[in-house]
Write a protein that holds these residues in place. Structure first.
Motif, mmCIF file in Angstrom:
data_model
loop_
_atom_site.group_PDB
_atom_site.id
_atom_site.type_symbol
_atom_site.label_atom_id
_atom_site.label_comp_id
_atom_site.label_asym_id
_atom_site.label_seq_id
_atom_site.Cartn_x
_atom_site.Cartn_y
_atom_site.Cartn_z
ATOM 1 N N MET A 182 0.744 -1.197 0.013
ATOM 2 C CA MET A 182 -0.152 0.183 -0.055
ATOM 3 C C MET A 182 1.142 1.392 -0.055
ATOM 4 S SD MET A 182 -3.026 -0.856 2.927
ATOM 5 C CE MET A 182 -4.207 0.048 2.267
ATOM 6 N N ASP A 183 0.451 2.223 -0.775
ATOM 7 C CA ASP A 183 1.226 3.462 -0.685
ATOM 8 C C ASP A 183 0.415 4.552 0.143
ATOM 9 O OD1 ASP A 183 -0.965 4.317 -2.298
ATOM 10 O OD2 ASP A 183 0.352 4.409 -4.138
ATOM 11 N N LEU A 184 0.774 5.700 0.107
ATOM 12 C CA LEU A 184 0.165 6.811 0.935
ATOM 13 C C LEU A 184 -1.146 7.018 0.379
ATOM 14 C CD1 LEU A 184 0.647 8.447 3.551
ATOM 15 C CD2 LEU A 184 1.792 10.195 2.178
ATOM 16 N N THR A 185 -1.333 6.931 -0.846
ATOM 17 C CA THR A 185 -2.836 7.370 -1.554
ATOM 18 C C THR A 185 -3.727 6.213 -1.210
ATOM 19 O OG1 THR A 185 -1.754 8.692 -3.322
ATOM 20 C CG2 THR A 185 -3.762 7.964 -3.607
ATOM 21 N N ALA A 186 -3.282 4.904 -1.124
ATOM 22 C CA ALA A 186 -4.390 3.960 -0.926
ATOM 23 C C ALA A 186 -4.468 4.075 0.869
ATOM 24 C CB ALA A 186 -3.374 2.688 -1.027
ATOM 25 N N LEU A 187 -3.334 4.344 1.640
ATOM 26 C CA LEU A 187 -3.865 4.250 2.891
ATOM 27 C C LEU A 187 -4.911 5.567 3.482
ATOM 28 C CD1 LEU A 187 -0.236 3.749 4.479
ATOM 29 C CD2 LEU A 187 -2.275 2.476 4.661
ATOM 30 N N ARG A 188 -5.000 6.500 2.597
ATOM 31 C CA ARG A 188 -5.741 7.798 2.867
ATOM 32 C C ARG A 188 -7.263 7.313 2.631
ATOM 33 N NH1 ARG A 188 -1.863 11.666 -0.113
ATOM 34 N NH2 ARG A 188 -0.470 12.683 1.846
ATOM 35 N N ALA A 189 -7.430 6.219 1.792
ATOM 36 C CA ALA A 189 -8.714 5.800 1.524
ATOM 37 C C ALA A 189 -9.288 4.903 2.585
ATOM 38 C CB ALA A 189 -8.695 4.990 0.334
ATOM 39 N N HIS A 190 -8.576 4.476 3.598
ATOM 40 C CA HIS A 190 -8.920 3.716 4.723
ATOM 41 C C HIS A 190 -8.909 4.521 6.070
ATOM 42 C CE1 HIS A 190 -8.687 -0.050 2.481
ATOM 43 N NE2 HIS A 190 -7.966 0.652 1.743
ATOM 44 N N ARG A 191 -9.573 3.821 7.047
ATOM 45 C CA ARG A 191 -9.490 4.461 8.524
ATOM 46 C C ARG A 191 -8.439 3.332 9.078
ATOM 47 N NH1 ARG A 191 -13.173 5.589 13.901
ATOM 48 N NH2 ARG A 191 -12.197 7.503 14.261
ATOM 49 N N VAL A 192 -7.232 3.682 9.627
ATOM 50 C CA VAL A 192 -6.164 3.118 9.964
ATOM 51 C C VAL A 192 -5.921 3.019 11.480
ATOM 52 C CG1 VAL A 192 -3.655 3.171 9.845
ATOM 53 C CG2 VAL A 192 -4.881 3.508 7.834
ATOM 54 N N GLY A 193 -5.992 1.727 11.828
ATOM 55 C CA GLY A 193 -5.556 1.403 13.457
ATOM 56 C C GLY A 193 -4.399 1.230 13.482
ATOM 57 N N VAL A 194 -3.608 1.924 14.339
ATOM 58 C CA VAL A 194 -2.149 1.799 14.471
ATOM 59 C C VAL A 194 -1.829 1.233 16.053
ATOM 60 C CG1 VAL A 194 0.160 3.204 15.017
ATOM 61 C CG2 VAL A 194 -1.482 4.096 13.108
ATOM 62 N N LEU A 195 -0.971 0.180 16.088
ATOM 63 C CA LEU A 195 -0.790 -0.328 17.469
ATOM 64 C C LEU A 195 0.143 0.450 17.905
ATOM 65 C CD1 LEU A 195 -0.807 -4.171 16.500
ATOM 66 C CD2 LEU A 195 -2.712 -2.633 16.704
ATOM 67 N N GLY A 196 -0.158 1.333 18.779
ATOM 68 C CA GLY A 196 0.709 2.405 19.466
ATOM 69 C C GLY A 196 1.181 2.002 20.726
ATOM 70 N N SER A 197 2.451 1.369 20.642
ATOM 71 C CA SER A 197 3.201 0.771 21.796
ATOM 72 C C SER A 197 3.993 2.056 22.473
ATOM 73 C CB SER A 197 4.105 -0.293 21.387
ATOM 74 O OG SER A 197 5.283 0.434 20.544
ATOM 75 N N GLY A 198 4.292 3.000 21.846
ATOM 76 C CA GLY A 198 5.238 3.768 22.736
ATOM 77 C C GLY A 198 6.725 3.578 22.293
ATOM 78 N N GLY A 199 6.941 2.590 21.461
ATOM 79 C CA GLY A 199 8.311 2.533 20.889
ATOM 80 C C GLY A 199 8.498 3.462 19.944
ATOM 81 N N LEU A 200 9.814 3.704 19.398
ATOM 82 C CA LEU A 200 10.214 4.586 18.649
ATOM 83 C C LEU A 200 9.686 4.655 17.357
ATOM 84 C CD1 LEU A 200 11.988 7.021 17.678
ATOM 85 C CD2 LEU A 200 13.971 5.362 17.181
ATOM 86 N N SER A 201 9.499 3.334 16.681
ATOM 87 C CA SER A 201 9.092 3.030 15.008
ATOM 88 C C SER A 201 7.631 3.070 15.151
ATOM 89 C CB SER A 201 9.676 1.798 14.718
ATOM 90 O OG SER A 201 9.411 0.500 15.610
ATOM 91 N N ALA A 202 6.858 2.512 16.218
ATOM 92 C CA ALA A 202 5.376 2.615 16.188
ATOM 93 C C ALA A 202 4.865 3.937 16.536
ATOM 94 C CB ALA A 202 4.853 1.955 17.351
ATOM 95 N N THR A 203 5.735 4.919 17.095
ATOM 96 C CA THR A 203 5.237 6.223 17.427
ATOM 97 C C THR A 203 5.368 7.055 16.220
ATOM 98 O OG1 THR A 203 5.750 5.968 19.765
ATOM 99 C CG2 THR A 203 5.654 8.173 19.125
ATOM 100 N N THR A 204 6.541 6.849 15.649
ATOM 101 C CA THR A 204 7.118 7.608 14.347
ATOM 102 C C THR A 204 5.621 7.354 13.330
ATOM 103 O OG1 THR A 204 9.184 7.518 14.805
ATOM 104 C CG2 THR A 204 8.517 7.717 12.440
ATOM 105 N N ILE A 205 5.623 5.972 12.906
ATOM 106 C CA ILE A 205 4.551 5.880 12.195
ATOM 107 C C ILE A 205 3.084 6.369 12.181
ATOM 108 C CG2 ILE A 205 3.913 3.498 12.755
ATOM 109 C CD1 ILE A 205 4.300 4.821 9.180
ATOM 110 N N GLY A 206 2.822 6.372 13.720
ATOM 111 C CA GLY A 206 1.517 6.944 13.943
ATOM 112 C C GLY A 206 1.516 8.429 13.959
ATOM 113 N N ALA A 207 2.356 9.200 13.914
ATOM 114 C CA ALA A 207 2.473 10.430 13.896
ATOM 115 C C ALA A 207 2.697 10.897 12.679
ATOM 116 C CB ALA A 207 3.652 11.187 14.759
ATOM 117 N N TRP A 208 3.395 10.086 11.933
ATOM 118 C CA TRP A 208 3.604 10.589 10.705
ATOM 119 C C TRP A 208 2.358 10.205 9.374
ATOM 120 C CZ3 TRP A 208 3.985 8.454 5.575
ATOM 121 C CH2 TRP A 208 4.651 9.012 4.651
#
Length: 198
Positions: free
Chosen positions: A1-27
């Protein structure tokens, strides 16, 4: 999936508080992807407790929910003890078991909120990435799984953990994330596992 495809969905981010998970959720949130961060309380307390992480996400404008999965974790870990579920005679299977509990416990919440994509922050090629893929395939075949750190366009945006740290700092996130640039910790009721480049 690219960013355009992701914008067509409601996305659930598993937000663990780790660096990579927090980064992807914020971005993703900043990139106009409708996101909900799901913070599972599985007994962890660092770098943030679930309540502290939720407050941080609130402050940063991230929609989030805390889901208490501690009783499911405790029941599973009693089974691990009962069956002596260790790797090669010593390393308890706490992390793998936790991934199953996360998918099993969070997927109904994602569905109830209308999310059609699950996002986790596990790095490409690692054990956890495989665990999430398999558990989601078995328990949630209706959800798409987006694994950011296997996509070239995401790796171009965030080529290293240092770039993730810089991004979060630039967005006003606490400096504690810099502590996890070369080191990561995964904690839950069953204990903590640690990884580092050293």
């Amino acid at each position: 999936m690219d960013l355009t495809a992701l914008r067509a969905h409601r996305v659930g981010v598993l937000g663990s508080g780790g660096l990579s998970a927090t980064t992807i959720g914020a971005w993703l949130n900043e990139s106009d992807v409708e996101t909900v961060s799901y913070i599972a309380d599985i007994g962890q307390d660092r770098p943030f407790s679930p309540g502290e992480l939720s407050a941080l996400f609130d402050k940063q404008g991230l929609t989030n929910r805390v889901i208490d999965l501690r009783s499911q974790m405790a029941e599973t870990y009693l089974d691990l003890l009962k069956y002596q579920a260790t790797y090669e005679g010593g390393y308890w299977n706490t992390t793998g078991a936790a991934r199953k509990i996360l998918v099993e416990g969070l997927v109904p919440e994602l569905r109830a909120d209308g999310c059609t994509v699950l996002v986790h922050g596990c790095v490409g090629g690692g054990n956890d990435q495989s665990r999430f893929a398999r558990y989601c395939g078995a328990l949630a075949p209706d959800l798409k799984v987006f694994t950011p750190w296997t996509n070239p366009w995401m790796l171009e945006r965030f080529p290293s953990r240092e770039s993730m740290t810089e991004y979060l700092r630039s967005r006003g996130y606490p400096g504690v994330f810099a502590d996890y640039t070369g080191y990561s910790v995964d904690g839950n009721l069953g204990g903590y596992s640690h990884e580092s480049g050293m």
